[in-house]
Structures are given as C-alpha cells and as structure tokens.
Design an enzyme around this catalytic site. Structure first.
Site, PDB file in Angstrom:
ATOM      1  N   GLU A   7       0.862  -1.195   0.000  1.00 50.91           N
ATOM      2  CA  GLU A   7       0.000   0.000   0.000  1.00 50.91           C
ATOM      3  C   GLU A   7       0.890   1.234   0.000  1.00 50.91           C
ATOM      4  OE1 GLU A   7      -3.373   0.301   2.920  1.00 50.91           O
ATOM      5  OE2 GLU A   7      -3.081   2.451   2.590  1.00 50.91           O
ATOM      6  N   ASP A 283       2.033   1.931   3.892  1.00 44.19           N
ATOM      7  CA  ASP A 283       1.218   3.119   3.590  1.00 44.19           C
ATOM      8  C   ASP A 283       2.124   4.349   3.458  1.00 44.19           C
ATOM      9  OD1 ASP A 283      -0.975   4.631   2.938  1.00 44.19           O
ATOM     10  OD2 ASP A 283      -1.968   4.483   4.884  1.00 44.19           O
TER      11      ASP A 283
HETATM   12 MN    MN Z   1      -3.032   4.352   2.021  1.00 44.74          MN
END
Ligand code: MN
Length: 320
Positions: A7, A283
């Site tokens: 991600e 992320d």
């Molecule tokens: Mn994200």
C-alpha cells in the site's frame, strides 16, 4: 527479514489536485507535507525502503485519483496516463517497484479493459481502488463485468479508503473524526461488507479483495457479523444465510498491516483470518517505513508466520 509492501502511494502533478479537492478531509496544507515524497521515486523513497528492509514496493495512486473525476472520458485518459507513467518508473527500478493499476471506475467496461492492459501489457499485479466512485460502490450490478474480468485475470483488488460520499451527521462538530482517524475506516469496512452481503464473492468466488489497516476492523467483528446475520434472517422470516459473513471474509478477503502497528491487532487478524491472509505493508509516505518494520520484526509470532506476513503471502498472491 525480506519484506514486500503493498500500500505504497505516489501521485503525479495532474492527479495531486484530486487529493485535496472539494469535500476532501485533506486540505492543501496537510497534503502538501506528503506531496514531495508522493511525487518522488528515487533516493528518498528507496532509502526509506532500504532502512526498513523492504525489497519490493507495489506502488499505487494516492486516494482518490481519477475516481473523483466527474468526466468519465477524462478519467479514462488520466488513468491511462498514470499507469503508463508508473510503468516507466517500474522499468527504471524493476527489482524495487511493482504496480497496482489505477482505474476509471466511472465506466466499468473501460476499467476492466484498462486493468487487462495493465496486467497483460504492463505487468501490473492487480488494482488499487480508492473507495466509491462518485457515490457508486463496487457491489452494484454495473460492476459485474468488471469483477468478471478481475476473476479471469486472477489478480487481487485492493480496496483503499476514501472520504464518504456524504458527511454523516454524527461527525458534526468533530472534524478530528474525519479521515484516517475514523471516518475512512467506517466507509471502507462498509464498502467491503456491501461486497460480502451483496453476493459479489458468491458470483465471483475466485476474487481476492485486499483491505488495508489490519482489515478495517472486520477481523475483530466476525463473530458478531455472523450472529446478527443469523438473527436478522430469523426475525425477518427469511432462510438461514448460505455462507456466513465470516466464511466469505475468510475465503475472499486478505488484509495488510498498514497504519496499525500494534501487536494485539496483528494477533487478532492472524487468529481470525489465518496466517495466509495477513500481509505486511506500510502506507508510504503517510506512515513510517521503519516504524512498520520494527513492529513486524518484534511481533510475538513464529518466524515461519513472520516470513509469510513479510513476503510469502505477497509472493503467492501477486505471483512474484
Ligand atoms: Mn493508504
């Protein structure tokens, strides 16, 4: 330990505008902090990966990208440009980066065609979908041709948060609850449950959906989902449900560890879904690669399980 991360975001000067556009919980200033790292694919990103022992990052356009574009034709064109640009980045760093397709879901057939092009011609590993597209959710019948193509291609779809289509009254006076703190979790878990209860995985049983953020709370809630589904069916005079929500979630949904660097949550996800269904991710650049790496390296799990979470499950799912 070797790590693969799924991600990990980027943007382009054109797509950046969608991230702090009207209705977004991210303002220009907030987004500006992350923008230089989203636009960069060289030393800054690679150094962060190296420090954390991340061998490969699967890159995706940061939320929402062209999914916020009202003009479908423009969305198709811009998605294609984003994917071609990402393919060039990957060609420059073929051992460090892979790609998830960015798709114009305003038009389900165009999205299916672009996914096919990305997988077959550009070597991408699946797609990243940033929530609803102008209020449309992926369980709607208009998306059946899209899911059919996903199933035929055998690639996973990553469902990523986005701001809700409208702003529920419960958030009035509490802007701190908007965005990644809470409202994205509610929105994304609800979207995933629409797919579960909407029968998408019954119609397309080979589809794998990836959820970030340790499964957007769903691993914690499996028992309650099953229990209430049974009771609601009984109260409504209906039949017992065929497959229970927990069975559908366990067979068709896997989760990544993004943004939840907490061992109790990791143990819950592993215990609820199984050790083949939890995948390390960061992320980037919204979370810190080193914090995520330290979290997984120090987790109280066996090294065999850690190896699956860090890279084995990703290698299997993405056919690396
Ligand atoms: Mn994200």
């Amino acid at each position: 330990m070797k790590k693969i991360a799924l991600e990990e975001h980027f943007t382009t000067p054109v797509l950046s505008a969608y991230a702090h556009g009207p209705g977004s919980s991210m303002n220009r200033q907030g987004f500006g902090q992350f923008e230089p790292r989203l636009l960069e694919f060289g030393d800054m990103r690679l150094e962060a990966m190296d420090k954390a022992g991340i061998n490969l990052a699967v890159l995706s356009v940061t939320s929402p990208g062209v999914q916020a574009e009202p003009d479908a034709q423009l969305a198709v064109r811009r998605a294609r440009e984003a994917n071609d640009g990402l393919a060039r980045v990957i060609a420059d760093h073929p051992t460090r980066y892979a790609g998830f397709a960015h798709l114009p879901l305003q038009d389900a057939n165009a999205a299916a065609d672009e996914l096919t092009r990305c997988v077959k011609d550009l070597g991408f590993k699946g797609a990243m979908i940033n929530g609803h597209t102008n209020g449309h959710y992926l369980d709607e019948a208009m998306y059946h041709p899209f899911w059919e193509r996903v199933q035929d291609l055998g690639v996973p779809v990553y469902l990523h948060p986005r701001d809700p289509f409208d702003r529920p009254h419960v958030y009035q006076g509490h802007p701190e609850l908007l965005g990644a703190t809470w409202s994205w979790t509610v929105e994304t878990a609800s979207h995933a449950l629409r797919l579960v209860f909407g029968g998408v995985f019954d119609r397309f049983p080979k589809v794998t959906l990836i959820l970030g953020h340790m499964g957007e709370t769903l691993p914690y809630l499996l028992w309650r989902l099953d229990s209430r589904t049974r009771i609601q069916a009984r109260l409504g005079g209906g039949k017992e449900p065929g497959r229970l929500p927990s069975e559908v979630i366990r067979s068709n949904i896997v989760v990544t560890t993004t943004g939840v660097c907490a061992h109790p949550a990791l143990i819950c996800a592993l215990s609820a879904l199984g050790e083949d269904s939890v995948l390390f991710s960061v992320d980037y650049p919204y979370e810190d690669c080193s914090v995520a790496a330290e979290f997984i390296e120090s987790a109280p799990i066996s090294d065999a399980t850690r190896a699956k979470v860090c890279h084995g499950n990703a290698e299997r799912l993405l056919r690396l």
